[in-house]
Scaffold this motif. Structure first.
Motif, short mmCIF file in Angstrom:
data_model
loop_
_atom_site.label_atom_id
_atom_site.label_comp_id
_atom_site.label_asym_id
_atom_site.label_seq_id
_atom_site.Cartn_x
_atom_site.Cartn_y
_atom_site.Cartn_z
N LEU A 278 0.83 -1.20 0.00
CA LEU A 278 0.00 0.00 0.00
C LEU A 278 0.87 1.26 0.00
O LEU A 278 2.03 1.21 0.40
CB LEU A 278 -0.91 0.03 1.23
N PRO A 279 0.31 2.38 -0.46
CA PRO A 279 1.05 3.64 -0.41
C PRO A 279 1.46 3.96 1.03
O PRO A 279 0.84 3.52 2.00
CB PRO A 279 0.05 4.66 -0.94
N THR A 280 2.52 4.73 1.18
CA THR A 280 3.03 5.11 2.48
C THR A 280 1.93 5.73 3.35
O THR A 280 1.17 6.59 2.90
CB THR A 280 4.18 6.11 2.35
N GLY A 281 1.85 5.26 4.58
CA GLY A 281 0.87 5.78 5.52
C GLY A 281 -0.39 4.93 5.64
O GLY A 281 -1.16 5.10 6.58
N TYR A 282 -0.60 4.02 4.71
CA TYR A 282 -1.79 3.17 4.72
C TYR A 282 -1.40 1.76 5.14
O TYR A 282 -0.28 1.31 4.92
CB TYR A 282 -2.46 3.15 3.35
N SER A 283 -2.33 1.05 5.75
CA SER A 283 -2.06 -0.30 6.25
C SER A 283 -3.28 -1.17 6.08
O SER A 283 -4.39 -0.71 5.85
CB SER A 283 -1.66 -0.23 7.72
N LEU A 284 -3.07 -2.49 6.21
CA LEU A 284 -4.15 -3.46 6.18
C LEU A 284 -4.38 -3.97 7.60
O LEU A 284 -3.43 -4.37 8.28
CB LEU A 284 -3.78 -4.64 5.26
N GLN A 285 -5.64 -3.94 8.01
CA GLN A 285 -5.98 -4.38 9.35
C GLN A 285 -7.29 -5.16 9.33
O GLN A 285 -8.19 -4.85 8.55
CB GLN A 285 -6.11 -3.19 10.32
N MET A 286 -7.37 -6.15 10.20
CA MET A 286 -8.63 -6.85 10.39
C MET A 286 -9.43 -6.13 11.47
O MET A 286 -8.86 -5.67 12.46
CB MET A 286 -8.38 -8.29 10.82
N PRO A 287 -10.75 -6.00 11.29
CA PRO A 287 -11.56 -5.30 12.29
C PRO A 287 -11.66 -6.11 13.60
O PRO A 287 -11.42 -7.29 13.61
CB PRO A 287 -12.92 -5.17 11.59
#
Length: 287
Positions: A278-287
């Motif tokens: 992902l672009p810098t500053g963005y992340s993948l997270q599970m709710p």
């Protein structure tokens, strides 16, 4: 395999939408399957044609092609009405006249729902109205239609569904309460429309965000009640912004239009998203 991407034309697509579309598109193409587009434009008060055009332009910029013509929910209102009538003929739905204020007041009472405000379960107030009162109020009062969850679950029996890579998951209908199937301002809810549309389109795999995993219990129940096939589901992590919160359409900086205007290469972005980059500053997270 046949999978789909189903944007609602109520705002600009953002990185989270792009991530979901890229995963679904890649899965379909890897299996020589089909990738379809459905426009979830059932919300007539908020859906706009310029957002439909913008969504299709965003997908083209990402290099995500699709098979066949886009399906529009607004053209399938008769199908939703017929399904609602079917459920009604079996005593599985009832009209609800409660306003949000009514529900909030009920839940705030000493013996209200223990779930409190956010995510609160509807207390079933209108489920207990007698037939004469229902008929009288339906003639004059705005109402939605709710599924009698206890009756529906008793009729359907034990159910489960397949989460890709994780095996079978048991349906827990008791945590949802009597969900809305048709709103006061729309002929069908997301639950009813999406379930019927996936079946009509021949969707075999549903790939969507993990924020919708609880909805799958409801969709599986509706499939059983309406005699519809059950796809395989895959619920992926959500794209979150620099503040750690999942993206929403109000996050203008993460919109695909803004990224395109900034000179980002759409096809390269899609390739990165498919690889979990992902672009810098963005992340993948599970709710």
């Amino acid at each position: 395999m046949l999978t789909r991407f189903a944007p609602s034309p109520t705002g600009d697509l953002h990185l989270g939408h792009a991530y979901s579309a890229a995963l679904a598109h890649a899965a379909a193409r890897a299996g020589s399957g089909q990738f379809r587009i459905r426009i979830d434009d059932i919300d007539g008060s908020r859906s706009r044609e310029d957002y439909v055009a913008a969504s299709l332009a965003d997908l083209a910029w990402l290099g995500i092609d699709h098979d066949g013509e886009a399906v529009r929910q607004s053209e399938r209102l008769g199908t939703y009405a017929a399904a609602l009538d079917d459920l009604g003929s079996r005593g599985l739905v009832y009209p609800c006249f409660c306003t949000r204020a009514d529900i909030a007041a009920s839940l705030a009472a000493p013996h209200g729902s223990p779930n409190g405000s956010a995510g609160a379960i509807y207390p079933g107030t209108c489920r207990h109205l007698d037939a004469a009162t229902r008929d009288r109020r339906m003639a004059t009062d705005a109402h939605c239609w709710r599924l009698d969850m206890a009756a529906a679950a008793a009729l359907a029996g034990d159910l489960d569904w397949e989460e890709a890579g994780q095996g079978r998951r048991t349906v827990d209908s008791q945590t949802h309460g009597d969900i809305v199937l048709a709103r006061k301002d729309a002929p069908a809810s997301y639950h009813l429309a999406s379930t019927l549309d996936d079946a009509a389109m021949g969707v075999t795999h549903v790939i969507r965000g993990a924020d919708l995993i609880a909805s799958t219990d409801v969709h599986r129940l509706l499939q059983a009640l309406l005699g519809l096939p059950t796809p395989v589901y895959r619920h992926h992590a959500l794209v979150c912004g620099p503040d750690g919160r999942r993206l929403a359409k109000r996050d203008a900086a993460a919109s695909l239009a803004a990224l395109r205007d900034a000179g980002i290469d759409g096809r390269a972005l899609a390739a990165d998203l498919r690889g979990g980059r992902l672009p810098t500053g963005y992340s993948l997270q599970m709710p």
